[in-house]
Write an enzyme that holds these catalytic residues in place. Structure first.
Site, mmCIF file in Angstrom:
data_model
loop_
_atom_site.group_PDB
_atom_site.id
_atom_site.type_symbol
_atom_site.label_atom_id
_atom_site.label_comp_id
_atom_site.label_asym_id
_atom_site.label_seq_id
_atom_site.Cartn_x
_atom_site.Cartn_y
_atom_site.Cartn_z
ATOM 1 N N CYS A 162 46.880 46.802 134.489
ATOM 2 C CA CYS A 162 47.059 45.987 135.695
ATOM 3 C C CYS A 162 46.264 44.707 135.507
ATOM 4 O O CYS A 162 45.031 44.742 135.460
ATOM 5 C CB CYS A 162 46.589 46.747 136.936
ATOM 6 N N CYS A 212 51.269 40.484 140.874
ATOM 7 C CA CYS A 212 51.166 41.473 139.799
ATOM 8 C C CYS A 212 50.739 40.722 138.554
ATOM 9 O O CYS A 212 51.459 39.837 138.079
ATOM 10 C CB CYS A 212 52.512 42.172 139.582
#
Length: 278
Positions: free
Chosen positions: A83, A215
């Protein structure tokens, strides 16, 4: 034993951070889902457990045991490899807490070690590794078909440049359709609008979460998709997401992501609440 937490975000992609150096917490799927629930928990897109690599049984064997490991969980409790926004928040926590001394240090993830640099202004640069392009595939949103570039940045993405219509009009409240034979473990899907040669806008539907404000790995995939639409494989771009802006550089051998890492709260979880959600 008190269970400490912090709440932070990277371009409004938000996380609950759980310091757990020795891996003592029983971090079940149910507890992750409860923590991330915006009504019965703290609310977040995911959980970042701060743990030494040697204390995590499923950490990759090639990561040194003393390296701090980002044990990342999606809001639905599922494990994710990497991530980009989360690793910035994770790195900022390590620096602020005095767990690392240098401005540059490695962070372990399930996608491998990611070198990071914490900057004086609180922003963080992450070496995101090599961008791997996997082919052209399609997704469907409300009956409309979009073609995109499959991108692997340690986790799977489908980066779709949308021409002729604003990405704001897309309904991403439901999971966009994709081919499960191509993406058997799900896929993060980016919808990209070209603003200028080195500037794009992006919306994203993340697997295990839904649409998020940002993201990090998705911004890298989006820049790869935008470059491909212009016949290029390397370059640099500012990426505007609903939660802010980041800068991505893609080179022949690796890529970098630079953006903010912000903390908004810290405290302790209620013991009765924790035990009730095992």
């Amino acid at each position: 034993m008190a269970i400490a937490f912090l709440k932070g975000h990277g371009t409004e992609n938000d996380f609950v951070v759980l310091p757990d150096p020795d891996g003592d917490l029983d971090l079940t799927d149910g507890r992750v889902r409860a923590l991330c629930d915006r009504r019965r928990g703290l609310g977040a897109d995911g959980v970042l457990r701060v743990v030494r690599s040697k204390a995590l049984p499923d950490a990759p064997a090639d990561i040194d045991g003393d390296v701090w490991f980002m044990d990342y969980r999606n809001a639905d409790g599922s494990i994710a490899e990497m991530c980009g926004n989360g690793v910035r928040v994770f790195a900022r926590y390590l620096s602020d807490a005095g767990l690392v001394e240098a401005a540059e240090f490695p962070v372990g993830t399930r996608a491998g070690v990611r070198p990071v640099t914490v900057r004086p202004d609180g922003s963080v640069t992450v070496d995101m590794g090599q961008v791997r392009r996997t082919g052209r595939f399609t997704t469907t949103v409300a009956g409309a078909v979009f073609e995109g570039l499959g991108v692997d940045v340690g986790n799977p993405h489908l980066a779709c440049v949308v021409a002729g219509a604003p990405i704001d009009a897309l309904d991403l409240t439901e999971q966009p359709a994709y081919d499960p034979a191509v993406f058997p473990h799900g896929v993060n899907i980016e919808f990209i609008e070209l603003v200028a040669p080195a500037e794009i806008r992006m919306r994203v539907h993340e697997r295990g979460v839904g649409e998020t404000r940002s993201c990090g790995t998705g911004t890298v995939a989006a820049v790869a998709g935008a470059l491909a639409s212009q016949g290029a494989t390397t370059g640099e771009s500012v990426v505007h997401v609903p939660g802010g802006s980041v800068r991505v550089t893609i080179g022949p051998d690796t890529s970098t992501l630079t953006g903010p890492a912000v903390f908004v709260a810290r405290g302790e979880l209620d013991q009765d609440w924790w035990h009730a959600h095992a």
